[in-house]
Design a protein around this motif. Structure first.
Motif, PDB file in Angstrom:
ATOM      1  N   GLY C 177       0.948  -1.226  -0.050  1.00  0.00           N
ATOM      2  CA  GLY C 177      -0.041  -0.003  -0.200  1.00  0.00           C
ATOM      3  C   GLY C 177       0.699   1.340  -0.018  1.00  0.00           C
ATOM      4  O   GLY C 177       2.162   1.052  -0.494  1.00  0.00           O
ATOM      5  N   ARG C 181       5.370   1.305  -1.023  1.00  0.00           N
ATOM      6  CA  ARG C 181       5.151   1.482  -2.246  1.00  0.00           C
ATOM      7  C   ARG C 181       6.566   1.198  -2.994  1.00  0.00           C
ATOM      8  O   ARG C 181       6.643   0.932  -4.094  1.00  0.00           O
ATOM      9  CB  ARG C 181       4.484   2.682  -2.680  1.00  0.00           C
ATOM     10  CG  ARG C 181       5.442   3.934  -2.288  1.00  0.00           C
ATOM     11  CD  ARG C 181       4.468   5.244  -2.097  1.00  0.00           C
ATOM     12  NE  ARG C 181       5.030   6.262  -1.397  1.00  0.00           N
ATOM     13  CZ  ARG C 181       5.721   7.084  -1.839  1.00  0.00           C
ATOM     14  NH1 ARG C 181       5.988   7.194  -3.157  1.00  0.00           N
ATOM     15  NH2 ARG C 181       6.220   8.075  -0.822  1.00  0.00           N
ATOM     16  N   SER C 402      -8.760   7.387   5.970  1.00  0.00           N
ATOM     17  CA  SER C 402      -8.558   5.679   5.536  1.00  0.00           C
ATOM     18  C   SER C 402      -8.546   4.890   6.946  1.00  0.00           C
ATOM     19  O   SER C 402      -8.270   5.562   8.019  1.00  0.00           O
ATOM     20  CB  SER C 402      -7.040   5.524   5.024  1.00  0.00           C
ATOM     21  OG  SER C 402      -6.082   5.928   5.776  1.00  0.00           O
ATOM     22  N   THR C 410      -3.176   2.598   7.258  1.00  0.00           N
ATOM     23  CA  THR C 410      -3.083   1.044   6.868  1.00  0.00           C
ATOM     24  C   THR C 410      -1.947   0.368   8.191  1.00  0.00           C
ATOM     25  O   THR C 410      -1.473   1.026   8.719  1.00  0.00           O
ATOM     26  CB  THR C 410      -2.207   0.890   5.627  1.00  0.00           C
ATOM     27  OG1 THR C 410      -0.856   1.441   5.660  1.00  0.00           O
ATOM     28  CG2 THR C 410      -3.053   1.522   4.436  1.00  0.00           C
ATOM     29  N   GLU C 426       0.076  -4.922   3.564  1.00  0.00           N
ATOM     30  CA  GLU C 426      -0.427  -3.613   3.903  1.00  0.00           C
ATOM     31  C   GLU C 426      -1.904  -3.566   3.557  1.00  0.00           C
ATOM     32  O   GLU C 426      -2.248  -3.403   2.366  1.00  0.00           O
ATOM     33  CB  GLU C 426       0.563  -2.557   3.275  1.00  0.00           C
ATOM     34  CG  GLU C 426      -0.067  -0.958   3.758  1.00  0.00           C
ATOM     35  CD  GLU C 426       0.687   0.054   3.038  1.00  0.00           C
ATOM     36  OE1 GLU C 426       1.906  -0.163   2.234  1.00  0.00           O
ATOM     37  OE2 GLU C 426       0.407   1.343   3.776  1.00  0.00           O
ATOM     38  N   GLU C 428      -5.654  -1.534   4.853  1.00  0.00           N
ATOM     39  CA  GLU C 428      -6.364  -0.554   5.694  1.00  0.00           C
ATOM     40  C   GLU C 428      -6.869  -1.286   6.894  1.00  0.00           C
ATOM     41  O   GLU C 428      -7.515  -2.222   6.592  1.00  0.00           O
ATOM     42  CB  GLU C 428      -7.492   0.060   4.748  1.00  0.00           C
ATOM     43  CG  GLU C 428      -7.008   1.051   3.795  1.00  0.00           C
ATOM     44  CD  GLU C 428      -7.997   2.186   3.317  1.00  0.00           C
ATOM     45  OE1 GLU C 428      -9.100   2.267   4.085  1.00  0.00           O
ATOM     46  OE2 GLU C 428      -7.954   2.757   2.377  1.00  0.00           O
TER      47      GLU C 428
END
Lengths: 543, 317, 576
Positions: C177, C181, C402, C410, C426, C428
């Protein structure tokens, strides 16, 4: 300390825990005064900066922020040079100096002779380090100077002490909480002995025997006149013995045959006496020479009484054991002797004797046995029954008007008497091991797992130069005598410096070597500075 | 200057000087609490956990020896939670350590909480490897016995012995040898977890270690794990008799510092030397001479050799 | 101080290693006339000194202890005391290469490498090595060469590394996530690559905003600590920022040792600059000028990448006296742990950095008031820190949108054991446990139990698959997300053996300081070791209550959790 009016350390142990700078000067307190060193280390852990002035990097010096390895007997040059730095940099406490001292100008003129270059030459310490210590001491809020026999076992002992006292006067580091002058005493009642008048010129409570009024109090109570003239100190007594002027000697709890410098001479003097009485708990070497031996009880555990510590704390000793055989407490022996001499005063108890003393000695007046018991001891001066005792001395120097200001006593450096030469190129100094005590008659009695015995300690460099191996027995000679001892290599010693502990005279009598040169004012001999040589005996001789 | 804080302990409101610990507050009112690792003269390490109390609002129990009283704090020293934890902690200790020489007060607390140290199973016997165990590794147990710290007594010098079968790991000896008093640092805790033990470097014998034989570790040991050789020999000979002992306070005969000694005597012989913890000079701590340098007054040659002398002589090489 | 030494000779190699690693306490001047001693400030070099000798020579000899003692003025008994606290420091001679073979909960059901390798003095069993995604794992200590990891490993590969070969590790599986990244996509050794993918945007933003605004943003974001306690990060930072001036510290807790946990390693190996950037922001925001990253010793690759990255950041002016030209000073020191789970406890970690045994401290005082070196300290774990970058890049409000209102952002979950695709996931906050396991390909075999949160967490069975993975749902269910461990056991696994291994783990890893934990962990292990897996539940409950209530730190508080959950699930039963 006499210049300040009374002979005692000015501060309490607790204060060293709360001071900012400590100059530990000529003292291996870690070994010689271990529990005092606990207090000192609390100070260090609380952030005090510790400077150790000692020819050896002793166990104590290893704790220092800065260790200054001065040449033996150069202390006055160091102190005077510090004073010059302090004055020149404007760090003297001029307000205090003006109000509470006298004789500053003469002192300033004297120390002006000790510039850094000269001090470095005499002491071996680089000038920047002398400056650093001087500035640290002068600028601290609170600072203490602590010393022991490294200052006082010199031919100019009194001058050494005066030089240190002057530093405190110059900076105002005396008479205040946390600042002071702390001579730590070597024996459990050497302070008390002096306080009680066991000095040639003093009556109990620092009263002068030559002062008619003070002596008169005693004469009135005793109902008879007392000698109005000061007596001899120890070294003078031995001189008198050698000159045939002193013929009879009554020794109580001392072992001069082994403890005095230049023991060959000492024993000769003792042998020449008409009559020698020794009162002791041991059959010491001195007692062996006596005409009469009076067996004494060990006062600290077989009798009642008091002793006084280095912080002027009077504390009770108590009887825990029955003394062996016919041994008796010293007070009882003296009382019996008085009776036998036809001047009996009965057999007073320790408390009765103490109460008489209190009636005569103002600083002890308020110290009844009951109060000593209740309060865990009291620090003199304690003039009356409601007085809490005195944590530190000379607070009067901070009064608005100082009645009796403290005099600066300018002193000059003088080299040790026993000069180094090609024949005697090494400097020997003496001291205590952690588990040893004086001539070892007490400390020799228990099994110490850390006892290393008598050795001649040499630096690694000298060991290598002379081809010495650890434990190798060597011959050690001075201008007065020769002994043999095994070698120990000590990295805490600098080249040219050697060390011996004094606790093993039955094995190795180091006072065969030491010099009788003594301080004219205190009578202390220069145990700390002997010129010696070390010779190999034969290859492969090991103890 | 003398600010106070108000707290409530077991329903009793009190004002104590700011900075006081809960334990100090308790003891100021005779509301005593059990302690093992705590000693007035040492820095609290709060490891034994027998002094834990319940503070309202706190998720876990807190050690009263080190937790400073705060204004408005409400403390319970005898709640079910407190009694339960203290009981189990004492059981843990007594199941793993020989506590037979621990003081009567501790035994009293254990009785009060109804401790049953046997409920973890029969105690395992002594082992010889405790000084050589590696952190993070141990032999898996069978569960048939309860592991103990039982091990051989260390007798390696004339002055004191170390019987770590009795060690509750209270850290007092480490503190007394270290920064709280002696500053010699001859011993520390080595290893980890249940295998943690008091040790010199590489478990070397005391005579080869940094030990200076001040005996201050012995002086603070609460369980008899550290014991003067004189006491050890007399106990072994069945002659140690505290009912026939008296304690006399006096001053050390050596240097001029003025350390107070407590001479423990039996049959006109000194059998142990301690120092009062509340004395300003020593805080209970001594040096080798003050602690052990007394024998010159009782080695009397031909004058007298009594049975006690013969036993005391066993400590000598 | 008046140290007494053992008197053993130090070898030239030992001396070189020590001297290169740490400074000397004593300075001798003018022909030995004057010695200056730094009495206080060198103790914190003790663990690096031990590490230097261990790494160079393979063990710490008596001579090396003497040399370290002399150099740092730490008494030999204390050097030994500290050395023997740590599993990776040896004080007895040992082969130059030693294999630490993981036999912990994930690895032991994959293979019995310890058994296969047999009884040899260069093989020791190890607790979890943080490589559960590529089990079975082995960590090698090699005298004179860098330590390394083999995962997954075979017995023959272990033998060849012991004989001098290098090893191979698999790349991790990452379900990325926003936080992950860059992992596996961007060169972790290149500062330029980091910057060209959004690196140091957050720091620039922070400098622009100023400390108060940074912390306000964090508070808006709702970011909670990922180390287990879920304490709001902004509140922690603000507490330290408010402390009067004077030294303050920020510490990154990278001592990831909870069995089943490997997410921080993946971050550190894959995106080291992100951690450095976040810690720099922490320093800037709190007024700390010094940061430490304490990384577990079994992570040699992550340590190397982190050190390389710190040096690169320093070269680029992103650490040092004037960070990014913004007029504030901040630098980072990377400290290596030496094999002690307990050092993941924040105050134990401080003690470890300071050169003491990793024994936790009684709280209060809390680290924000008296932390590292007794000074106000922020300590966050790796995952928490890298969230800071995201918060500052996206803004606190966006971040807070989120996850769930009480669990924002997350979470990194470590999926291992019997799942199809072990790795770091990863997701949420709010995904259910069952969905998460499905995302990893589902259970391999029939799902029996899941270890949730770590060895300090608890076991659950299939009835918990609907649990939403949030702080609040976990709390309500009486479980903990802990360090994000989701370790799946299928019905083939001997669960009694797993529970015993966990009890053994705590017996091994208890620091030994406090009685309830020191003795309690031993008693709990004994209790679960009895024949047939039978156990007296009331005895366990009594012990657990006392350990929870009376232990100093979280290790004791949680050491019996899994055992109690095992009783509740019927894995362990009453004696017949």
């Amino acid at each position: 300390m006499a210049v300040l009016g009374a002979g005692g350390g000015t501060s309490s142990y607790e204060e060293i825990e709360n001071t900012d700078v400590i100059l530990l000067w000529g003292s291996n307190a870690r070994n010689a005064h271990p529990i005092f060193f606990h207090h000192l280390l609390k100070g260090v852990h609380n952030g005090a900066r510790l400077y150790a002035v000692d020819p050896r990097r002793s166990e104590s010096a290893q704790w220092a922020d800065v260790w200054l390895g001065i040449d033996v007997g150069s202390d006055i040059a160091l102190a005077n040079a510090m004073a010059k730095v302090i004055i020149e940099r404007g760090l003297a406490n001029t307000e205090f100096v003006e109000r509470a001292t006298t004789g500053f100008e003469a002192y300033a003129r004297k120390v002006a002779e000790y510039d850094l270059a000269r001090a470095t030459e005499i002491t071996g310490i680089p000038s920047n380090v002398i400056e650093e210590m001087a500035v640290a001491y002068a600028t601290a809020d609170r600072a203490q100077i602590c010393w022991t026999l490294g200052i006082t076992e010199h031919h100019n002992a009194t001058d050494n002490v005066l030089a240190l006292i002057s530093l405190a006067l110059l900076t105002g580091h005396v008479g205040r909480y946390g600042s002071g002058l702390v001579p730590v005493r070597g024996q459990n009642n050497v302070q008390g002995g002096g306080d009680m008048g066991a000095l040639p010129n003093k009556l109990p409570g620092f009263q002068d025997i030559e002062n008619d009024e003070q002596r008169g109090k005693f004469e009135a109570l005793y109902g008879r006149p007392l000698p109005a003239k000061r007596g001899w100190h120890l070294t003078q007594m031995f001189e008198a013995m050698q000159a045939g002027k002193l013929r009879g000697l009554y020794v109580i709890g001392e072992n001069p045959a082994q403890s005095e410098a230049d023991s060959g001479h000492t024993r000769q003097a003792l042998e020449g006496l008409d009559f020698l009485v020794v009162q002791d708990i041991f059959l010491t070497r001195t007692a062996e020479m006596a005409d009469v031996v009076l067996p004494a009880a060990a006062d600290w555990c077989e009798a009642e009484g008091t002793v006084t510590s280095s912080e002027r704390r009077v504390q009770r000793v108590r009887k825990a054991l029955e003394p062996p055989g016919e041994a008796k407490p010293d007070t009882e022996i003296i009382s019996l002797l008085a009776g036998a001499l036809g001047r009996g005063w009965g057999n007073p108890s320790a408390e009765e004797i103490w109460d008489e003393l209190r009636s005569l000695s103002p600083p002890h007046q308020g110290m009844s046995y009951q109060r000593l018991e209740d309060l865990g001891g009291l620090q003199w001066p304690c003039p009356d029954d409601s007085h809490p005792g005195s944590q530190f001395l000379h607070a009067r120097l901070w009064d608005e008007v100082v009645i009796d200001p403290a005099p600066f006593m300018p002193v000059d450096w003088a080299a040790p008497v026993d000069r180094l030469s090609d024949d005697y190129p090494l400097r020997m100094t003496t001291g205590r091991h952690l588990d040893g005590y004086n001539t070892g008659v007490q400390s020799g009695g228990f099994d110490s797992p850390i006892r290393i015995g008598c050795t001649i300690d040499v630096s690694p460099e000298d060991g290598e130069r002379l081809g010495l191996e650890p434990d190798e027995v060597v011959r050690i000679g001075s201008r007065r005598g020769e002994i043999e001892a095994p070698v120990r290599i000590d990295p805490g010693l600098r080249p040219g410096l050697t060390f011996m502990a004094l606790h093993y005279p039955d094995d190795v009598d180091i006072n065969e070597l030491t010099i009788e040169a003594w301080d004219p004012q205190s009578g202390t001999a220069e145990f700390k500075a002997t010129a010696i040589r070390i010779d190999k005996i034969a290859v492969g001789v090991q103890r | 200057m003398s600010e106070t804080v108000s707290i409530v302990i077991d329903g009793v409101s009190m004002a104590v000087p700011a900075g006081s610990t809960i334990l100090e507050a308790c003891r100021s009112t005779d509301n005593d609490q059990p302690t093992l690792c705590y000693l007035e003269t040492l820095t609290p390490v709060n490891v034994c956990r027998v002094c834990v109390v319940e503070v309202e609002g706190s998720r876990t129990l807190v050690p009263s020896c080190s937790r400073v009283a705060e204004d408005g704090m409400i403390v319970h020293t005898d709640s079910e939670r407190v009694r339960h934890s203290r009981k189990v902690v004492f059981e843990f200790l007594a199941s793993s350590v020989d506590m037979s020489l621990t003081d009567d007060a501790t035994k009293g607390w254990m009785d009060r909480y109804g401790c049953d140290p046997t409920r973890f199973g029969p105690q395992a016997g002594p082992v010889a490897d405790r000084d050589h165990r590696h952190a993070g590794h141990h032999h898996a147990p069978t569960g048939d016995t309860a592991e103990t710290v039982s091990q051989p007594v260390k007798v390696d010098n004339e002055l004191y012995v170390r019987d770590y079968s009795r060690c509750v790991l209270c850290y007092r000896c480490v503190e007394a040898c270290g920064i709280d008093a002696q500053n010699t640092f001859a011993i520390a805790v080595a290893g980890r977890g249940f295998d943690a033990r008091i040790s010199t470097e590489f478990d070397t014998g005391l005579t080869d270690s940094a030990c200076v034989f001040c005996g201050n570790c012995v002086g603070v040991c609460p369980t008899g794990a550290l014991m003067f050789r004189s006491e050890y020999e007399l106990r072994n000979a069945g002659m140690w008799d505290s009912d026939r002992q008296s304690v006399t306070r006096t001053v050390c005969s050596y240097c001029g510092v003025g350390c107070n000694l407590e001479l423990h005597t039996q049959d006109n012989r000194i059998v142990k030397v301690t120092s009062p913890a509340d004395h300003s000079v020593t805080s209970g701590h001594l040096c080798i001479k003050g602690r052990f340098g007394y024998s010159y007054v009782q080695e009397l040659g031909d004058l007298a050799v009594t049975p006690i002398d013969e036993v005391l002589a066993r400590a000598r090489r | 101080m008046d140290l007494r030494f053992i008197g053993a000779e130090v070898s030239e190699g030992e001396r070189e290693a020590i001297h290169a690693a740490v400074p000397a306490a004593e300075v001798v001047e003018v022909d030995g006339r004057v010695v200056r001693t730094d009495r206080t400030s060198l103790r914190h070099h003790l663990l690096p000194a031990l590490d230097a000798v261990q790494s160079a020579i393979g063990y710490v000899s008596e001579g090396a202890v003497d040399e370290i003692a002399h150099r740092l003025h730490v008494p030999p008994a204390e050097v030994y005391s500290v050395a023997t606290f740590y599993a990776l420091i040896q004080t007895e001679p040992r082969p130059p290469v030693v294999a630490h073979v993981c036999d912990d909960v994930a690895c032991r059901s994959a293979a019995d490498l310890v058994g296969e390798l047999g009884d040899r003095d260069d093989v020791v069993a190890s607790p979890c090595l943080g490589q559960c995604d590529r089990r079975p794992a082995v960590f090698f200590q090699r005298a004179g060469s860098p330590d390394l990891v083999a995962a997954p490993a075979t017995a023959s590969e272990v033998s060849s590394v012991l004989d001098g070969a290098e090893s191979i590790t698999l790349e991790p599986t990452v379900d990325a996530g926003p936080l992950l990244r860059r992992v596996g996509r961007v060169d972790p050794g290149s500062l330029d690559a980091f910057r060209s993918t959004g690196g140091y945007v957050a720091l620039a933003r922070a400098i622009e905003m100023g400390p108060e605004a940074v912390i306000a943003e964090l508070e808006t974001s709702g970011l909670k600590g990922r180390g287990g306690a879920a304490f709001p990060a902004g509140v922690k930072w603000e507490s330290v920022r408010k402390q009067p001036t004077g030294p303050k510290y920020v510490v990154c807790n990278a001592d990831e040792s909870e069995p089943g946990t490997f997410k921080d390693r993946v971050v550190l190996e894959g995106d080291p600059f992100a951690v450095i950037e976040a810690l720099t922001i922490a320093g800037f925001s709190t007024g700390a000028t010094k940061g430490f990253i304490y990384i577990r010793g079994e992570y040699p690759l992550a340590t190397e990448r982190l050190r390389t990255a710190v040096a690169a950041a320093r070269n680029a002016g992103l650490l040092g006296d004037d960070v990014a030209g913004a007029g504030f000073a901040f630098d980072i020191e990377v400290r290596r742990g030496q094999g002690a789970y307990i050092c993941g406890e924040e105050t134990a970690l401080f003690n470890s950095i300071e050169g003491f045994r990793g024994e936790p401290r009684q709280k209060p005082p809390f680290p924000v008031f008296e932390g590292l070196f007794g000074r106000p300290t922020v300590i966050n774990n790796v995952e928490t820190l890298i969230n800071v970058n995201r918060v500052l890049t996206e803004g606190g409000e966006t971040y807070a949108a989120s996850g769930t209102p009480d669990s924002t952002g997350t979470r990194l979950f470590c999926l291992s054991g019997d799942v199809a695709r072990p790795g770091v996931y990863e997701v949420e906050f709010g995904m259910t446990l069952g969905d998460l396991i499905e995302r990893a390909g589902g259970a391999a075999g029939d799902l029996g139990f899941v270890m949730l949160g770590g060895a300090a967490g608890s076991l659950v069975d299939a009835s918990a698959l609907d649990l939403r993975l949030t702080f609040e749902d976990a709390r309500a269910a009486g479980v903990s997300l802990g360090s994000g461990v989701v370790m799946v056991f299928n019905t083939e696994v001997d669960m009694v053996d797993i529970v015993r291994r966990i009890a053994r783990f705590f017996r091994d890893e208890s620091c030994g300081q406090c009685v309830p934990c020191r003795v309690g962990t031993a008693r709990v292990e004994e209790a679960v070791s009895r024949a047939n897996g039978s156990v007296e539940a009331s005895l366990i409950e009594d012990m657990d209550r006392a350990m929870k209530d009376a232990s100093i730190c979280g290790l004791g508080h949680t050491a019996a959790s899994v055992v109690r959950s095992a009783i509740a699930l019927g894995i362990l039963g009453e004696p017949q």
